[in-house]
Design a protein around this motif. Structure first.
Motif, mmCIF file in Angstrom:
data_model
loop_
_atom_site.group_PDB
_atom_site.id
_atom_site.type_symbol
_atom_site.label_atom_id
_atom_site.label_comp_id
_atom_site.label_asym_id
_atom_site.label_seq_id
_atom_site.Cartn_x
_atom_site.Cartn_y
_atom_site.Cartn_z
ATOM 1 N N PRO A 1 -83.357 -25.219 37.069
ATOM 2 C CA PRO A 1 -83.464 -23.884 36.475
ATOM 3 C C PRO A 1 -84.567 -23.780 35.414
ATOM 4 N N ALA A 2 -84.775 -24.835 34.629
ATOM 5 C CA ALA A 2 -85.855 -24.819 33.634
ATOM 6 C C ALA A 2 -87.214 -24.794 34.319
ATOM 7 N N LEU A 3 -87.355 -25.532 35.415
ATOM 8 C CA LEU A 3 -88.606 -25.515 36.162
ATOM 9 C C LEU A 3 -88.850 -24.152 36.793
ATOM 10 N N GLU A 4 -87.785 -23.527 37.277
ATOM 11 C CA GLU A 4 -87.926 -22.192 37.843
ATOM 12 C C GLU A 4 -88.344 -21.186 36.774
ATOM 13 N N GLU A 5 -87.780 -21.303 35.596
ATOM 14 C CA GLU A 5 -88.176 -20.392 34.510
ATOM 15 C C GLU A 5 -89.650 -20.599 34.161
ATOM 16 N N PHE A 6 -90.085 -21.853 34.118
ATOM 17 C CA PHE A 6 -91.503 -22.129 33.864
ATOM 18 C C PHE A 6 -92.369 -21.513 34.968
ATOM 19 N N HIS A 7 -91.932 -21.676 36.195
ATOM 20 C CA HIS A 7 -92.675 -21.129 37.333
ATOM 21 C C HIS A 7 -92.812 -19.611 37.221
ATOM 22 N N GLN A 8 -91.739 -18.936 36.848
ATOM 23 C CA GLN A 8 -91.775 -17.482 36.733
ATOM 24 C C GLN A 8 -92.655 -17.016 35.584
ATOM 25 N N ARG A 9 -92.664 -17.767 34.489
ATOM 26 C CA ARG A 9 -93.417 -17.340 33.304
ATOM 27 C C ARG A 9 -94.876 -17.787 33.321
#
Length: 209
Positions: free
Chosen positions: A109-117
């Motif tokens: 989930p942290a990697l996904e948040e980084f990907h989105q931002r």
């Protein structure tokens, strides 16, 4: 007079001695590379990938460089174009993970948040690393909401490559690739926040976000 032992007995003794000598031999063991006979692109997997909204892999356009990624082509997890690793350019964070890796599940989930931002400035690319369960890997991606692309290494080809040696010490793990395609850093995974990913990117890629 004592009789000589039968030939069969001598053969057994010799085998035991050779096995003992082999067990005592020091030095690196050969890497156990599993045969790449696992399907990573099936109609069912494509449906799951579409349902997740996972992005397709993007092949690179660069030539191999010294200190770069190995000249190995791997398939995209769940369908899509194959990727020649040595052609990739950064800044890119490569995340090594597996379907049955609990720390991987926790950090996705942290990697996904980084990907989105920040995906427009620093790419996230997953590698389902030395994993013969690609269907379970897609299930994990769906569970965690991971939409960044992943390539698949079911045959363990990357296990023998220096650029991915950190993965042999345990997963998850990171490989950092700069804009010239050079591997500039490695790190053990286990992050649990966007801020931790941003700190790693600043440290290894020199990109402040």
């Amino acid at each position: 007079m004592r009789k000589a032992p039968p030939a069969a007995v001598l053969a057994v003794v010799l085998a035991v001695v050779l096995a003992a000598l082999s067990a005592c031999t020091t030095g690196p063991r050969p890497v156990d590379v599993r045969p790449p006979d696992v399907e990573v692109d099936t109609p069912a997997m494509r449906k799951v990938k579409a349902r997740i909204g996972m992005e397709s892999c993007e092949p690179g356009t660069g030539a191999p460089v010294e200190g770069g990624l190995p000249e190995i082509t791997l398939p995209c997890l769940g369908g899509g174009p194959d990727v020649e690793l040595s052609s990739l350019r950064g800044p890119t964070v490569i995340n090594l993970w597996q379907a049955r890796c609990e720390p991987c599940r926790l950090e996705m989930p942290a990697l996904e948040e980084f990907h989105q931002r920040h995906g427009d400035r620093v790419r996230i690319l997953g590698v389902d690393f030395n994993d013969v369960h690609p269907d379970a890997a897609l299930a994990l991606a769906e569970e965690t909401g991971a939409t960044y692309p992943s390539i698949a290494d079911p045959g363990g080809e990357l296990m023998a490559e220096d650029a991915f040696a950190i993965g042999r010490r345990g997963l998850p793990a990171f490989v950092f690739v700069d804009a010239d395609g050079v591997v500039v850093g490695h790190s053990s995974g286990g992050v649990d926040s966007l801020a931790e990913v941003e700190e790693l990117v600043a440290e290894h890629l020199g990109v402040d976000l």
